[in-house]
Design an enzyme around this catalytic site. Structure first.
Site, mmCIF file in Angstrom:
data_model
loop_
_atom_site.group_PDB
_atom_site.id
_atom_site.type_symbol
_atom_site.label_atom_id
_atom_site.label_comp_id
_atom_site.label_asym_id
_atom_site.label_seq_id
_atom_site.Cartn_x
_atom_site.Cartn_y
_atom_site.Cartn_z
ATOM 1 N N HIS A 174 0.830 -1.200 0.000
ATOM 2 C CA HIS A 174 0.000 0.000 0.000
ATOM 3 C C HIS A 174 0.873 1.263 0.000
ATOM 4 O O HIS A 174 0.656 2.195 -0.765
ATOM 5 C CB HIS A 174 -0.908 -0.060 1.238
ATOM 6 C CG HIS A 174 -1.879 1.082 1.329
ATOM 7 N ND1 HIS A 174 -2.560 1.373 2.466
ATOM 8 C CD2 HIS A 174 -2.278 2.003 0.422
ATOM 9 C CE1 HIS A 174 -3.343 2.424 2.269
ATOM 10 N NE2 HIS A 174 -3.186 2.824 1.024
ATOM 11 N N GLU A 218 2.370 1.605 -3.347
ATOM 12 C CA GLU A 218 1.390 2.158 -4.297
ATOM 13 C C GLU A 218 1.368 3.686 -4.209
ATOM 14 O O GLU A 218 1.314 4.389 -5.211
ATOM 15 C CB GLU A 218 0.007 1.573 -3.990
ATOM 16 C CG GLU A 218 -1.120 2.116 -4.853
ATOM 17 C CD GLU A 218 -2.351 2.495 -4.038
ATOM 18 O OE1 GLU A 218 -2.687 3.692 -4.024
ATOM 19 O OE2 GLU A 218 -2.950 1.603 -3.412
ATOM 20 N N HIS A 219 1.441 4.213 -2.979
ATOM 21 C CA HIS A 219 1.468 5.669 -2.810
ATOM 22 C C HIS A 219 2.796 6.261 -3.274
ATOM 23 O O HIS A 219 2.809 7.284 -3.944
ATOM 24 C CB HIS A 219 1.262 6.035 -1.337
ATOM 25 C CG HIS A 219 -0.169 5.997 -0.888
ATOM 26 N ND1 HIS A 219 -0.836 7.111 -0.455
ATOM 27 C CD2 HIS A 219 -1.050 4.970 -0.802
ATOM 28 C CE1 HIS A 219 -2.074 6.781 -0.115
ATOM 29 N NE2 HIS A 219 -2.224 5.487 -0.308
ATOM 30 N N GLU A 253 -4.407 7.113 6.917
ATOM 31 C CA GLU A 253 -5.484 6.488 6.143
ATOM 32 C C GLU A 253 -5.930 5.196 6.834
ATOM 33 O O GLU A 253 -7.126 4.923 6.968
ATOM 34 C CB GLU A 253 -4.997 6.194 4.717
ATOM 35 C CG GLU A 253 -6.082 5.635 3.814
ATOM 36 C CD GLU A 253 -5.543 5.133 2.469
ATOM 37 O OE1 GLU A 253 -4.467 5.605 2.031
ATOM 38 O OE2 GLU A 253 -6.192 4.255 1.882
HETATM 39 ZN ZN LIG Z 1 -4.086 4.584 0.173
#
Ligand SMILES: [Zn+2]
Length: 1029
Positions: A98, A101-102, A199
């Site tokens: 994750h 991905e960022h 998040e």
């Molecule tokens: Zn995210």
């Protein structure tokens, strides 16, 4: 973004098929000419499969030197899509896929600027752009209708995933870091910061998500599914920058990649660009990302977890969730997966299913447990069933009901017409067209392909249906035997329960404090110095004006100057009701809608309209009880729904239309059956069955409460605009926190008779043709039939004996502008009855809703101008400009919120908002700074052009044949009005933007409202101007 793909549809719901173009079709036919073994730009063709039912040709390829897999779906659709997917199988909960991905989106070799996706939003006409981290893959899709744009975006995507910079500061910003609470003050305490860290803290406030996460972790405990791919906030700080880079090198490699393209653009061009810009620079590696098969259990297991208390729970003593889940076979066994998916729908779908009858109607809980039904997003699928909102003491009862129901199904099987209804549903899903078919396809095949399943086989739904029918015919016990095999005799079964702990958030906070202490205690003086310096460095970097000029861009001149007009006809049915006809290539489906006004409804009944709408098609009608009605709806239609609407007027902020929209679709052959159902619903709806009503009420209340973590910013905005226009109050009543609380109160009531008695009263005012208009979208040859059916429907409809007086004295009749096409001279018009309130005075209001979550949702609303006002276009561009050039940096990058920005709504309300935000008061200050920034005019012409591109990419998003003409029908916006607005958008200047900032947004210029959803806040407590609820 982190998500577990959740596609409720069995097959492809979305099809964008234009029959007249298909006949002479190019894209699919051309693709059929490829030969197996043919080599194109480093790729070899493996397979070419026509799938005429979906109007597509699938072409499978392999990249010769790296082994990258490729699937191209040729289809006569302009909305072309690209996606690249990597199998990402983390073995810890640090959230490495994750965070990766960022971070790949923080700049790459060719495009070394931060957040290229966000910046491309302003330089492209993309219809979709995003990235997703699932449990075992990461997917990067985009779509666009413009071929130059496609190449631009492809270049940015390829560079981002294969050649990202992955700088340490990027990792700090996006992942996690230790930083001084106030970065400029080394005396302030050190705290955890980072976008993904926040998040995921937000994600774990959502109880349904907690439950789903544990369910997967516990049912598939042997490998990658036992960890949190998005990141557990307590494990995220264990990830190092080195580990992140390592994960990229082993996972984001062509040998571990699957490419997908869709649409009418030529394949060769895609292949060349992908080969030249990325794949030619790699050599094959052996990737070791395969997920091994889960070892099967000998005995069933149980597990219990805790979560935060739900303040909106309808009964605080009933907050326990329990479910039983069964491991199913590998999803790459396509026919078995298809069968089990269908079987699951038969078991849990709708009021005629055995688990609905046994569990939902037991009254023990509020709704099914999360993840109910078939889940095919992991290598082995699973089926889950249970209840939420039950009392602790009923856990055993629920388990027994589940066991008993399985036994009953094995004994009795399913009714034939339920199976037929389900197959009908697949047929209608395959025919109904949406504008995002490419996106639906990529997500539909992602999981199966990820584990080496054949995506082409998966798309061949027709073949699966045929085989399924054959199995049923050959063996009448086919489904019962499956139930026995996979449910009764399956030892790999998990019973998961979850109950709230009053101290949950306190304990979470305490664990975070301990983790922080551990990290801080181990720091040397030198480390501390470095943290301080890096914090300042990051701040400087974030504040530096960013140069995005390296990124490719479309220009404002690439945007179409004019829109294409939709031809509409209006005729009167039964000499009184206007019907809008819109002929479209709808592929054998008819779409019928009706809008009915609420003007005569007494004030005290208004809060109950949403409840009335949500139960109207679910309580039975005419000769049908609610079960038979559900059966008929499934057999004959693709769905019938009812929703309340508050429609702003296009030229006066103090005027609005209030009513209810009835929407439905069906196959051409079923139109008269569907209209018969509407007739019965309008004329003879049932409102007697209190037990069933209770079930529906509980489910509605539970759904609303579960929606708050995802929609908090919308609730905040609706609340903040409540006192700004006369429509605001009604909006809050229908869709705001007031509605959530009302439903909670109703669900808590033991005697529902008084509520039930309100429904026929609402019916009297709503379900008649005193104030109605209808619309049909269908193929041209269906129109005369549709006209006759609607004529019958209207003739059968009740009329009030005496003229009903509108409750509000001030009703203004306003004719719509005449539509284009058709016969203008004798063309009837739609006349709207708008409500106005001459005594209305907008006023300021600040509301703080206390939520137990550790994150805030902030909304600030300003009353501006209606759609047709010349300033509307400037404000619309301004909202986009402020979001892209100011608020995104301040609220997300510096503030650590998941999102934030500004928008202008069609009701003339300008909204500032933030989403899953660690700050509240600071964010409000940001909004003020944004206004000052806008007033100062420190933005360039290029910035304005970018904002325009971004606004147009939304305005020009494709519209499905089912939705053409809806702006006219619902909102009274004609194509001429849209074109006029379009020209105003093109013309917006630097000066106009400064003008509207001064005129509307400065403090004291316009009335504003504020609302925050979030935890207790000392600063707000001290300020008496806030109302705390
Ligand atoms: Zn995210």
């Amino acid at each position: 973004m982190w998500s577990r793909w959740k596609l409720l549809n069995l097959g492809c719901r979305f099809i964008n098929y234009k029959p007249w173009r298909w006949r002479s079709s190019t894209a699919c036919d051309k693709a059929l000419e490829y030969k197996i073994g043919e080599k194109i730009h480093g790729f070899t063709i493996n397979q070419v499969t026509p799938l005429p039912e979906l109007f597509l040709t699938a072409v499978k390829l392999n990249h010769d030197s790296t082994g990258a897999q490729y699937l191209h779906v040729a289809r006569e659709d302009k909305n072309n899509l690209f996606s690249v997917q990597f199998r990402t199988t983390p073995m810890d909960s640090t959230g490495v896929p994750h965070i990766l991905e960022h971070t790949v989106l923080c700049g790459s070799m060719k495009y070394p600027c931060r957040d290229p996706f966000f910046k491309m939003l302003n330089r492209s006409l993309a219809t979709f752009m995003n990235a997703f981290t699932a449990s075992d893959y990461t997917l990067y899709p985009f779509s666009t209708q413009n071929s130059k744009d496609f190449q631009n975006l492809l270049s940015v995507y390829l560079d981002a995933v294969f050649f990202p910079c992955l700088r340490e500061l990027d990792f700090w910003q996006e992942g996690w870091r230790l930083e001084h609470e106030n970065p400029t003050d080394p005396q302030s305490p050190l705290v955890f910061k980072g976008v993904v860290f926040n998040e995921m803290k937000g994600a774990f406030t959502d109880n349904e998500r907690i439950f789903s996460q544990y369910l997967q972790n516990q049912l598939l405990p042997d490998h990658t599914y036992s960890v949190v791919s998005g990141g557990d906030p307590l494990s995220i700080p264990d990830l190092s920058w080195e580990q992140l880079k390592q994960f990229h090198a082993t996972h984001y490699h062509p040998s571990n990649a699957r490419f997908f393209t869709y649409g009418n653009l030529p394949l060769e061009q895609h292949l060349r660009q992908i080969h030249e810009e990325a794949l030619s620079k790699f050599q094959r590696i052996e990737s070791s990302t395969t997920v091994p098969a889960q070892k099967l259990w000998d005995i069933p297991r149980e597990y219990h977890v805790t979560c935060g208390p739900d303040t909106f729970a309808t009964d605080s003593t009933k907050q326990t969730t329990i479910s039983v889940s069964f491991l199913l076979p590998d999803i790459t066994d396509i026919f078995e997966a298809f069968t089990l998916n269908l079987l699951s729908s038969l078991l849990i779908g709708g009021p005629n299913s055995p688990f609905y009858k046994a569990l939902i109607e037991s009254g023990l809980g509020t709704d099914f447990s999360p993840e109910v039904g078939y889940n095919g997003y992991t290598r082995e699928a699973y089926f889950s069933v249970g209840l939420q909102g039950i009392a602790d003491k009923h856990m055993e009862t629920v388990k027994n009901i589940i066991t008993r129901t399985i036994d009953e199904v094995i004994e009795k099987g399913f009714e034939d017409n339920r199976v037929e209804a389900l197959l009908h549903k697949i047929e209608i899903q395959m025919k109904h067209q949406s504008t995002s078919f490419g996106l639906a396809l990529t997500s539909y095949i992602a999981s199966c392909w990820n584990h080496e399943g054949d995506p082409t086989e998966l798309l061949n739904l027709g073949k699966q249906v045929t085989q399924f029918r054959k199995c049923l015919k050959e063996n009448p016990n086919f489904l019962q035997e499956k139930v026995k095999q996979y449910f009764k005799n399956n030892q790999h079964r998990l019973t998961l329960s979850m109950s709230p702990d009053e101290k949950y958030y306190e304990k979470q906070a305490q664990m975070e404090t301990e983790k922080l202490k551990q990290k801080v205690d181990s720091l040397s003086m030198k480390d501390r110095q470095q943290i301080y310096e890096k914090g300042l460095e990051l701040r400087t970097l974030q504040s530096k004006p960013q140069d995005a000029s390296c990124l490719p861009a479309l220009k404002v001149s690439d945007i179409e100057r004019t829109i294409s007009f939709t031809e509409l006809d209006i005729a009167l049915a039964a000499d009184e009701i206007p019907v809008q006809y819109c002929a479209q290539p709808t592929n054998g489906v008819v779409y019928f809608r009706a809008f009915s006004s609420l003007n005569t409804l007494p004030e005290e009944l208004r809060p109950y309209v949403p409840l009335f709408c949500s139960v109207l098609t679910k309580m039975g009608c005419g000769i049908y009880d609610y079960r038979e009605q559900a059966q008929q709806i499934e057999l004959k239609t693709g769905g019938m729904s009812v929703t309340p609407h508050v429609i702003p007027d296009d030229s006066h902020l103090d005027m609005y239309e209030q009513g209810v929209l009835f929407s439905s679709l069906c196959l051409d052959r079923n139109l008269s059956d569907m209209m018969h159902l509407w007739s019965e619903i309008f004329n003879n709806p049932h409102f007697e069955d209190e037990e069933h009503f209770k079930v529906l009420v509980k489910m509605t209340a539970q759904e609303l409460s579960n929606g708050i973590p995802d929609s908090g910013h919308l609730y905040a905005s609706i609340r903040a605009s409540r006192t700004l226009t006369p429509a605001g109050d009604l909006q809050e009543t229908f869709n705001g926190m007031d509605q959530v609380r009302l439903m909670k109160r109703i669900a808590e009531t033991s005697d529902l008779k008084p509520i039930l008695r309100k429904l026929p009263r609402i019916k009297k005012h709503l379900l008649n043709c005193d104030n109605m208009r209808c619309s049909v979208n269908a193929a041209p040859q269906q129109m005369s039939q549709a006209g006759k059916e609607i004529e019958n429907f209207i003739k059968n409809l009740g009329r009030s004996k005496k003229e009903r007086k509108s409750v509000r004295p001030h009703v203004i009749e306003k004719p719509d502008s005449k539509p284009v096409g058709g016969d203008f001279i004798n063309c009837p018009q739609i006349i709207r009855k708008l409500i106005t309130d001459p005594t209305f005075k907008p006023c300021q209001m600040k509301t703080h809703f206390l939520l137990p979550f550790p994150v805030n949702y902030v909304g600030e609303c300003v009353r501006t101008v209606p759609y047709t006002d010349p300033d509307y276009a400037s404000l619309r561009i301004l909202a986009r400009l402020m979001t892209a050039k100011f608020l995104h940096t301040e609220i997300r990058e510096k503030g650590g919120a998941y999102g934030g920005g500004a928008k202008l709504s069609s009701n003339g309300i300008f909204t500032f908002y933030s989403y899953r935000d660690p700050n509240s008061i600071e964010t409000l200050q940001c909004f003020e700074k944004a206004v000052n920034w806008a007033k100062s005019g420190s933005f360039t012409l290029e910035d304005i052009d970018e904002a325009k591109l971004s606004v147009f990419s939304v305005a020009d998003a494709p519209v499905a044949p089912s939705d053409k003409g809806m702006d006219q029908f619902l909102y009274g916006l004609s194509d001429e009005m849209k074109q006029a607005h379009r020209e105003q958008l093109f013309a917006v200047s630097h000066e106009q933007l400064i003008n509207v900032s001064n005129k509307y947004l400065g403090i004291g210029q316009s009335t504003r409202g504020l609302a925050i959803l979030g935890p207790d806040n000392v600063n707000i407590d001290k300020d008496p101007s806030w109302v705390i609820r």
